[in-house]
Design a protein around this motif. Sequence first.
Motif, mmCIF file in Angstrom:
data_model
loop_
_atom_site.group_PDB
_atom_site.id
_atom_site.type_symbol
_atom_site.label_atom_id
_atom_site.label_comp_id
_atom_site.label_asym_id
_atom_site.label_seq_id
_atom_site.Cartn_x
_atom_site.Cartn_y
_atom_site.Cartn_z
ATOM 1 N N TYR A 9 -10.105 0.760 -3.151
ATOM 2 C CA TYR A 9 -11.018 -0.193 -3.768
ATOM 3 C C TYR A 9 -12.408 0.391 -4.028
ATOM 4 O O TYR A 9 -13.289 -0.326 -4.499
ATOM 5 N N GLN A 10 -12.622 1.669 -3.696
ATOM 6 C CA GLN A 10 -13.852 2.365 -4.062
ATOM 7 C C GLN A 10 -13.445 3.592 -4.859
ATOM 8 O O GLN A 10 -13.170 4.664 -4.323
ATOM 9 N N VAL A 11 -13.419 3.408 -6.174
ATOM 10 C CA VAL A 11 -12.782 4.349 -7.086
ATOM 11 C C VAL A 11 -13.774 5.406 -7.559
ATOM 12 O O VAL A 11 -14.950 5.114 -7.780
ATOM 13 N N HIS A 48 0.880 -1.172 0.000
ATOM 14 C CA HIS A 48 0.000 0.000 0.000
ATOM 15 C C HIS A 48 0.912 1.214 0.000
ATOM 16 O O HIS A 48 1.678 1.439 0.935
ATOM 17 N N ALA A 49 0.850 1.985 -1.101
ATOM 18 C CA ALA A 49 1.836 3.051 -1.297
ATOM 19 C C ALA A 49 1.831 4.072 -0.170
ATOM 20 O O ALA A 49 2.868 4.644 0.165
ATOM 21 N N GLY A 50 0.671 4.299 0.434
ATOM 22 C CA GLY A 50 0.584 5.348 1.445
ATOM 23 C C GLY A 50 1.131 4.969 2.799
ATOM 24 O O GLY A 50 1.487 5.862 3.594
ATOM 25 N N LEU A 110 -4.175 2.405 -7.342
ATOM 26 C CA LEU A 110 -3.624 3.755 -7.409
ATOM 27 C C LEU A 110 -4.539 4.703 -8.163
ATOM 28 O O LEU A 110 -4.202 5.872 -8.349
ATOM 29 N N ALA A 111 -5.698 4.226 -8.637
ATOM 30 C CA ALA A 111 -6.670 5.123 -9.245
ATOM 31 C C ALA A 111 -7.274 6.006 -8.159
ATOM 32 O O ALA A 111 -7.355 5.619 -6.983
ATOM 33 N N GLU A 112 -7.725 7.203 -8.552
ATOM 34 C CA GLU A 112 -8.188 8.174 -7.543
ATOM 35 C C GLU A 112 -9.404 7.664 -6.793
ATOM 36 O O GLU A 112 -10.327 7.082 -7.374
ATOM 37 N N HIS A 113 -9.385 7.871 -5.486
ATOM 38 C CA HIS A 113 -10.469 7.447 -4.612
ATOM 39 C C HIS A 113 -10.595 8.455 -3.480
ATOM 40 O O HIS A 113 -9.603 9.005 -3.010
ATOM 41 N N PRO A 114 -11.802 8.741 -3.022
ATOM 42 C CA PRO A 114 -11.980 9.812 -2.035
ATOM 43 C C PRO A 114 -11.639 9.426 -0.604
ATOM 44 O O PRO A 114 -11.202 10.266 0.179
ATOM 45 N N PHE A 115 -11.834 8.166 -0.238
ATOM 46 C CA PHE A 115 -11.691 7.743 1.159
ATOM 47 C C PHE A 115 -10.471 6.846 1.307
ATOM 48 O O PHE A 115 -10.425 5.742 0.749
ATOM 49 N N GLY A 116 -9.478 7.322 2.050
ATOM 50 C CA GLY A 116 -8.253 6.555 2.217
ATOM 51 C C GLY A 116 -8.484 5.206 2.858
ATOM 52 O O GLY A 116 -7.770 4.249 2.572
ATOM 53 N N GLY A 117 -9.483 5.108 3.724
ATOM 54 C CA GLY A 117 -9.773 3.857 4.400
ATOM 55 C C GLY A 117 -10.317 2.777 3.492
ATOM 56 O O GLY A 117 -10.427 1.618 3.908
#
Length: 749
Positions: free
Chosen positions: A324-326, A279-281, A313-320
């Motif tokens: 997986y919710q893109v 997980h990159a973050g 790595l596609a944009e997603h609003p919720f880090g949690g």
Amino acid sequence: MPSQPTEHVTVSAQRSAPDKVALPELSDDLLGAVASGTHHDPHSVLGSHPVAAEGVSDALTVIRTRRPLATRVAAILDSGARVELTHVHSGIWQGAHVTGHQPYRIEASYDGGPDWIADDAYAFAPTIGELDLHLIGEGRHERLWDVLGAHHRTLGTADRAVHGTSFTVWAPHASAARVVGTFNDWSGEAHSMRSMGGSGVWELFVPDVEPGAMYKFQLRGRDGEWVTKADPLARHAETAGLTASIVTESHYTWNDDEWMTARAASNPHDGPMSVYELHAGSWRLGLGYRELADHLIDYVTELGFTHVEFMPLAEHPFGGSWGYQVTGYYAPTSRFGNPDDLRYLIDRLHQAGIGVLMDWVPGHFATDAWALARFDGEALYEHPDPRRGEHKDWGTLIFDFGNPQVRNFLVANALYWLEEFHVDGLRVDAVASMLYLDYSREPGEWLPNIHGGNENLEAISLLQEANATAYRRNPGVVMIAEESTNWGGVTAPTNGGGLGFGFKWNMGWMHDSLQYIANDPMWRSYHHGEITFSFLYAYSENFLLPISHDEVVHGKGSLLGKMPGDHWQKLANLRAYLTFMWSHPGKQLLFMGQEFGQLSEWSESRDLDWWILDQPAHRGLHSLVTQLNRVYTENPALWALDNSPAGFEWLDGGDSTHNIVSFLRRDGNGDEIAVFMNFSGATVGPYRAGLPQAGIWDEILNSDAGDFGGSGVGNLGSVTARDEPWAGRPASADITLPPLAGLWLKRRR
């Protein structure tokens, strides 16, 4: 310049001057719709149009523009001529000239302000061609990202270039569309888009919009209500918490030609593959794509993994959601930098000889109102029937896989990551949820297919198309399915009815082996089938053995925490388990932190427990993983025939009394490696083992070695097999098997 229908007007032969010609009258309703940005074809009114006037000898051209609040407006032709415009209605101005159809700019004066001169957005022809629209209409545009979204372009003429951005969006249910952004103070009336007919595509070129500008689309639904949406094809987006799309263009120069050439000539299914999932973050907090390149490459190179796999790595609003919710399928997340920064990271990994896999999530998407959900005022990307369009467990929406344009969006997205970012393979998330219409649904909550079954025929077709197209266009890449059921033919070719994946995650092996290893050694003999059952179906698919992030979250603890015994025994069990994993047929994947025995459960909000590497026992586990990877990649017997039964043969799979399993791995060229796994807590030896040939068998790996934190029990580097038959084998040797350990012996040639 646009090619517009000719407007018609009747005048006398004496009235040939533009200021004496009665220009076509347009209704107030039409002008009001254009002025407010609610007309589906503003270019039919605004811009430059030829006028056919009976009795007028010279070609007449009318120019219309929208400049509300202006006190004076003129068109400045490229020839230098000036055409004064007259206010018609609702801020729309018009005028005519007889100097021929030519480029122009608009000059506007305002009370109390300076004159304002700019190119007119409605002076340009469509930037999307008929062939592109045809392919979109058929759902077959394999480079969809080249024509939809925002693209910085240079139009105009050879004498005067015009720089700006074309905006193009698919919104078939919309009755009007506008683009808003930092370039128009987020007010879209001045930038209404034209409908490109039955394709459902809307288009507008806006001069002077440069990379870095933020934008969204305003779409008027068939109910008359406006929605404001991020661009589904945006290639850059604001940092999480903000929701605008960003105009971008790449200036990156790749330096991985050697890697890409070798990739195109390779077959990854028959090569070594040990994958480090991260997980990159949270691998190390605070690192961007470019900083990751320096730290991650050194670390992965030291460990010897052949590939890294990034969680989405596609944009997603919720880090949690871990990605997986893109919301932005074509936009690399801005959390770690811009798209070229990600290109830099992948380029550097390739130059270091490390392949790059990425998680891809085509099964469901986030419900955020500013993104794909009810995109043009009603269900578009999602299936309109909630029995097929909602995933209640995850609070997400499910794509309408039967819609040709939605399929095109997803297939092109897979190609986008492979081709624009040189990603070497995609791991497709939650395939099981796509295959079954009744996945996680109670009776009455799902809709059968046309044959009355529970198979999602449209999703199956999508997966087949995505896989076949990816392999056809990008030789050497690999498509991997996270599929947790016994669906047949996941890795079978599409031309034979299979799904066409290259690999399938072996979730059965993961479940059974973890269940076995969690038992205290004294009870393992009663569970022997759990460690041997996977060999019965090891060649039914092309498998990858995963110990992924899913096994160390949601209360499952760490991998080390699953092991029985005291701390030393836990580490020994983990060393044995990883040795078994690396020797089992199939590729392998290990989630970050498990290579050194992370103690705590993984959380995306904090660093890994890097401090634990200061403890010798955990540094020893790290050294074992390094050695596993080194010996693995150097010995084709451990991977060359992963997908063929010829690469495996039991020595003894039934010694449950001693908790021992032993088998051979072969490469088809004469090399053989004998694997002995002692899952008991005691040293076993001398242990008589049958072997295929007499001679010296070198001990190429011993997970109990002192360098790895083990007890140091072994065979002094080798064993000698004699021509004494045993257990159906022509030769045999007496071997010492260390406790809770794996032993690899290679016949010396």
